[in-house]
Design a protein around this motif. Structure first.
Motif, short mmCIF file in Angstrom:
data_model
loop_
_atom_site.label_atom_id
_atom_site.label_comp_id
_atom_site.label_asym_id
_atom_site.label_seq_id
_atom_site.Cartn_x
_atom_site.Cartn_y
_atom_site.Cartn_z
N CYS A 1 0.85 -1.20 0.00
CA CYS A 1 0.00 0.00 0.00
C CYS A 1 0.89 1.24 0.00
O CYS A 1 1.78 1.36 0.85
CB CYS A 1 -0.91 -0.01 1.23
N CYS B 1 0.39 3.17 3.78
CA CYS B 1 0.91 2.61 5.03
C CYS B 1 2.17 1.79 4.83
O CYS B 1 2.84 1.44 5.82
CB CYS B 1 -0.17 1.76 5.71
N ARG C 1 -4.11 -4.59 3.02
CA ARG C 1 -5.11 -5.25 3.86
C ARG C 1 -6.48 -4.81 3.37
O ARG C 1 -6.81 -3.62 3.44
CB ARG C 1 -4.92 -4.85 5.33
N ASP C 2 -7.25 -5.73 2.86
CA ASP C 2 -8.54 -5.43 2.25
C ASP C 2 -8.39 -4.34 1.20
O ASP C 2 -8.91 -3.24 1.34
CB ASP C 2 -9.56 -5.01 3.31
N ARG D 1 -8.86 -1.81 -1.78
CA ARG D 1 -10.02 -1.26 -2.46
C ARG D 1 -9.56 -0.36 -3.61
O ARG D 1 -8.53 0.32 -3.52
CB ARG D 1 -10.88 -0.43 -1.49
N CYS E 1 -5.30 0.28 0.96
CA CYS E 1 -5.98 -0.46 2.02
C CYS E 1 -7.28 0.25 2.38
O CYS E 1 -7.35 1.49 2.39
CB CYS E 1 -5.11 -0.53 3.27
N LYS E 2 -8.29 -0.52 2.69
CA LYS E 2 -9.56 0.07 3.10
C LYS E 2 -9.37 0.98 4.31
O LYS E 2 -9.87 2.10 4.36
CB LYS E 2 -10.56 -1.03 3.43
N GLY E 3 -8.60 0.51 5.29
CA GLY E 3 -8.38 1.31 6.49
C GLY E 3 -7.66 2.62 6.19
O GLY E 3 -7.96 3.66 6.78
N CYS E 4 -6.69 2.57 5.27
CA CYS E 4 -5.96 3.79 4.91
C CYS E 4 -6.90 4.81 4.26
O CYS E 4 -6.82 6.01 4.53
CB CYS E 4 -4.81 3.45 3.95
N GLU F 1 -10.17 5.02 4.69
CA GLU F 1 -11.09 5.53 5.70
C GLU F 1 -10.44 6.64 6.53
O GLU F 1 -11.07 7.64 6.86
CB GLU F 1 -11.56 4.39 6.61
N GLU F 2 -9.16 6.48 6.84
CA GLU F 2 -8.45 7.52 7.58
C GLU F 2 -8.22 8.74 6.69
O GLU F 2 -8.33 9.88 7.15
CB GLU F 2 -7.11 6.97 8.08
N ASP G 1 -16.71 1.65 2.04
CA ASP G 1 -17.27 0.28 1.96
C ASP G 1 -17.85 -0.01 0.58
O ASP G 1 -17.93 -1.17 0.17
CB ASP G 1 -18.38 0.09 3.01
#
Length: 727
Positions: free
Chosen positions: A18, A21, A26-27, A29, A38-41, A43-44, A69
């Motif tokens: 990614c 990060c 991780r997941d 998108r 990453c989905k989490g990246c 979202e942040e 999502d």
């Protein structure tokens, strides 16, 4: 995906990393520009930036209604991650994940169970009825040249967990399993499930055709980058040559011309900086397009050559849309720069005759081809005209600030101060504030020559002409779809509720540039106001109605849905946090505590169709528009009717379906009609004082006051907002 894909079996590990990060995805998108994170990246990232831009290519991104999502999963990257894990697990010394004992023998990978097995466990695995049909990849295939292309993660139905996604419903445009084709997507007039392989092949054929169109464009852009680099390499020699010639001339004039010499050298330096900045900007712009197209090509090629049918079907339309958009984009690949030089205008022997004009920086600017666009000018507003400096070929070209002058005179020949600001690539902004109406004369010169059409006649309009129109119909950034409530935040930015796009969009109050957007919950968004902390209060009616408080960044903080509320429309927030909301179904206004609990109901039995509210806190008076009664009612916050004003009609002081209302700092009441678009002002006692304007679409749905004392009006059918003079 931030790195180049390598076709060899030992694919680049950076390809699975990614860019935000840095660890493996991780997941993962996929954004609409085809870059993966990453989905989490993401979202942040969304919490830090509005509107959202891709961290890699800076393309503005409109997220789906579901937010991050709703973005597509990059199953190709997931497959590679699985493949890398399986390949590493097949190395000697790694135990079987079932028996945990066999470390040295060959191993196989079960795609259904996502586990690594030794030979013995693989035989048992194939004998069990529940796993005998699982897809098992042997160690030989994992290590083979084509191992990665045969390694795919299986996709299972979210509803029927045991079944793989094997069909594509062309009507619903969704992947379904065998059970879905029997239950929810049975073939018929409403559903048409087709085998994935058939749909995937069509998508692959389309993407393959796009790949053939990408290479010529890539070559064209790469050639343009090289041409800009070549011109950049000549930039400094050109500067040195011009400077040397200037020095040789001015050295003969000794002290008398020292100041002139410095001026010319400074002009050369400024021209060099301007040209250098322009060329660097041009190079970056071209390289930006190159990166975007290269990235799209890589992604497209991966999908065609290595993507599973599921992956191709999942992202095919998205890839096609992105590539077609890039290919259809009109690109200006010309650098529009030519070498400049110092010109000796006067012989040294005759320098005393024309010392003021001695020397100068010659550029390729042709004043006769320069263009000026005059925007709508309104008395009392800061108005602008846009100048584009052109070369002899009629292309935008950069020049230094000393070469451009602008002067304006009003109808009485008085000077109107102007300001010049260089924007980008030969574009200039000429700003001024006219104080009277009528024809003004704007004179624009470049290199002491009048530009084509100068001097220009500028018609300065009166207050009833909008000085600024913001937005047009659409779903993109800066576009509007059925605007309703309007509010101005503490920074002077304009926030508007879009019924059609189910969002709030915030604009710069000076130029009308879109700053941010955020989605709003509820079925039919309607009203908006800003509390003393700068938070947005937004109402919605219909399904999941309520009042919702959002942060400045658009994060939902809390929702108010008291039992007394049924159909909330306009809302006003008091300094102490209390709220007043017009409830159309209750036919009253609700005064609420900051926590949403009811204090009292106001206007019950007196109001027929309340729409918008505004409060004069200095007198504790609530004004509410009654759309059906064609009136505005005034209540005190204790609930007592004080007076009403207005009646149906077209004359001054009469109303036609009054919709929006706003109290100004002096206590005057501004009312906008939905029936005919008139915006009128009434005194604090309801006496008509003036008409401000009639909006073009005849449907005024929202009113707010800007910090500099002007009015912004939402035009529902015009899908825009108009800014009018009001001081």
């Amino acid at each position: 995906m931030a790195s180049k894909f390598q076709a060899s079996d030992d694919f680049d590990d950076q390809f699975l990393t990614c860019p935000v990060c840095m660890p493996h995805f991780r997941d993962p998108r996929i954004l609409p520009c085809l870059h993966t994170f990453c989905k989490g990246c993401l979202e942040e990232w969304v919490t830090k930036q509005q509107p959202l831009e891709c961290p890699t290519c800076r393309t503005q991104v409109s997220l789906p209604d579901q937010g991050v999502d709703g973005l597509k999963t990059n199953f190709y990257v997931n497959n590679l991650l699985d493949f890398a894990a399986a390949k590493k697990g097949a190395e000697p010394g790694v135990p079987c994940q079932i028996c945990e004992g066999n470390r040295e023998g060959s191993k196989s990978w079960c795609a259904d169970c996502a586990i690594l097995m030794c030979d013995s466990c693989t035989l048992l695995h194939r004998k069990f009825p529940s796993s005998k049909d699982h897809e098992v990849t042997t160690e030989e295939i994992l290590k083979a040249e084509e191992g990665r292309s045969k390694f795919h993660r299986k996709r299972h139905c979210d509803k029927h967990k045991k079944y793989e996604l094997e069909f594509y419903c062309e009507i619903c445009k969704t992947l379904v399993c065998t059970a879905c084709t029997v239950v929810d997507h049975r073939p018929g007039k409403d559903h048409n499930p087709v085998e994935i392989a058939t749909v995937a092949q069509k998508r692959k054929d389309t993407l393959q055709g796009l790949l053939q169109d990408i290479d010529p464009r890539l070559n064209e852009i790469e050639a343009s980058v090289k041409e800009v680099e070549r011109k950049m390499s000549n930039l400094m020699p050109s500067r040195e040559e011009a400077t040397n010639r200037a020095n040789a001339c001015f050295n003969q004039l000794v002290d008398l011309l020292r100041e002139r010499e410095k001026e010319i050298v400074g002009q050369i330096d400024e021209q060099c900086r301007a040209d250098g900045k322009a060329l660097q900007t041009k190079k970056e712009a071209i390289e930006f397009e190159l990166v975007g197209l290269t990235s799209a090509r890589t992604f497209c090629q991966q999908a065609v050559e290595h993507g599973s049918d599921v992956h191709v079907v999942e992202v095919g339309n998205q890839v096609q849309t992105r590539v077609e958009t890039l290919l259809a984009k009109q690109l200006d690949l010309e650098s529009n720069w030519s070498e400049f030089q110092f010109v000796e205008n006067t012989a040294v022997a005759n320098f005393k005759k024309a010392i003021g004009d001695l020397g100068g920086v010659k550029t390729d600017i042709d004043a006769s081809k320069c263009e000026v666009v005059v925007k709508t000018a309104v008395e009392g507003f800061e108005c602008i005209a846009e100048l584009t400096t052109m070369n002899q070929e009629g292309r935008p070209c950069v020049t230094n600030s000393r070469a451009v002058t602008a002067n304006m005179k009003d109808p009485s020949e008085h000077n109107v101060p102007t300001q010049l600001q260089m924007k980008y690539g030969g574009e200039w902004e000429i700003s001024y504030v006219p104080t009277v109406t009528g024809i003004h004369r704007l004179e624009v010169q470049v290199n002491s020559e009048q530009v084509g059409g100068s001097p220009f006649d500028v018609q300065v309009h009166g207050k009833e002409t909008p000085a600024l129109t913001i937005g047009q119909k659409g779903r993109g950034v800066g576009e509007l779809n059925w605007p309703l409530g309007v509010a101005v935040d503490k920074d002077g930015n304009i926030a508007v509720v879009e019924k059609g796009n189910k969002r709030v969009q915030v604009f710069d109050g000076r130029r009308g540039r879109s700053l941010s957007t955020f989605a709003v919950e509820g079925e039919k968004a309607f009203g908006i106001d800003v509390d003393s902390n700068g938070m947005f209060l937004v109402t919605s009616w219909g399904k999941n109605y309520g009042i919702r408080r959002y942060s400045k960044e658009g994060k939902l903080l809390n929702t108010f849905q008291p039992d007394c509320m049924k159909h909330p429309l306009g809302v006003a927030v008091l300094q102490d946090g209390r709220m007043v909301v017009a409830d159309n179904k209750q036919k009253s206004c609700l005064l609420l505590q900051p926590d949403g609990s009811l204090i009292r109901e106001i206007g019950k039995g007196q109001l027929r169709s309340p729409y918008f509210v505004s409060v004069d806190e200095s007198r504790d008076v609530l004004f509410v528009t009654d759309n059906s009664a064609h009136k505005v009612f005034a209540f005190n916050l204790g609930g007592k009717l004080m007076f009403d004003f207005g009646k149906q009609g077209d004359n001054d002081g009469e109303m036609k379906n009054p919709h929006c209302v706003r109290v100004d700092p002096a206590g005057n009441v501004i009312v906008g009609n939905a029936g005919d678009g008139r915006v009128q002002v009434f005194g604090h006692d309801g006496t008509f004082t003036q008409k401000i304007a009639t909006v073009e679409d005849g449907y005024a749905t929202g009113i707010a006051l800007t910090h500099d004392g002007n009015i912004v009006v939402a035009c529902f059918h015009g899908h825009c907002m108009e800014l009018y003079m009001y001081k």
